[in-house]
Design an enzyme around this catalytic site. Structure first.
Site: not given
Ligand code: DQA
Length: 138
Positions: A72, A18, A10-11, A98, A105, A96, A23, A75
């Site tokens: 990835n 964003r 998501p997102n 990120h 964080r 995985e 990011y 959230a």
């Molecule tokens: C994320 C880190 C997550 O905590 C966050 O909710 C994201 C992006 C990252 O790529 O740094 O949406 O996965």
């Protein structure tokens, strides 16, 4: 030819727009175009969804035939028992990724339901983390 897929949660469709301080300012589409050109000897796909169940379905679809999955879960990483169970259930190794260093964080980002069953975890290297993950499958 090895078959890999990047699955983004998501997102992450908003990358570039964003929170660019966290990011970056590159859209995933532009980044992904460059990645596909950079690795012509790999078949790399991309799937993004804001919906937890769609991510689980995609993991199941790819998880017995692809050579590698780069996940990835955004959230959902921190909340989804279902995605964690899917990673455990499939045979294809999952790396995985990120973009941000989640350990630098908020505390709720320190928990991952993906990590226990991932082949490895890459975090904090920006979009380059996806390339490091691709290279881990070469
Ligand atoms: C994320 C880190 C997550 O905590 C966050 O909710 C994201 C992006 C990252 O790529 O740094 O949406 O996965």
């Amino acid at each position: 030819m090895k078959k890999l897929i990047i699955i983004n949660g998501p997102n992450l469709n908003l990358l570039g727009k964003r929170e660019p301080n966290v990011y970056g300012s590159l859209s995933f589409t532009d980044f992904f175009d460059a990645v596909q050109k950079r690795y012509p000897n790999l078949a790399i796909e991309h799937f993004q969804s804001n919906i937890e169940g769609e991510l689980i379905t995609k993991l199941q679809e790819c998880g017995f035939t692809y050579d590698g999955i780069i996940l990835n879960a955004a959230a959902y990483t921190h909340t989804s028992v279902g995605i964690g169970d899917a990673v455990k259930a499939i045979e294809t190794p999952v790396v995985e990724v990120h973009i941000s260093n989640t350990f630098g964080r908020e505390e709720f980002r320190h928990q991952s339901f993906v990590s226990p069953n991932a082949k490895g975890v890459i975090l904090g290297f920006g979009l380059q983390g996806y390339e490091l993950a691709i290279e881990s499958f070469m």
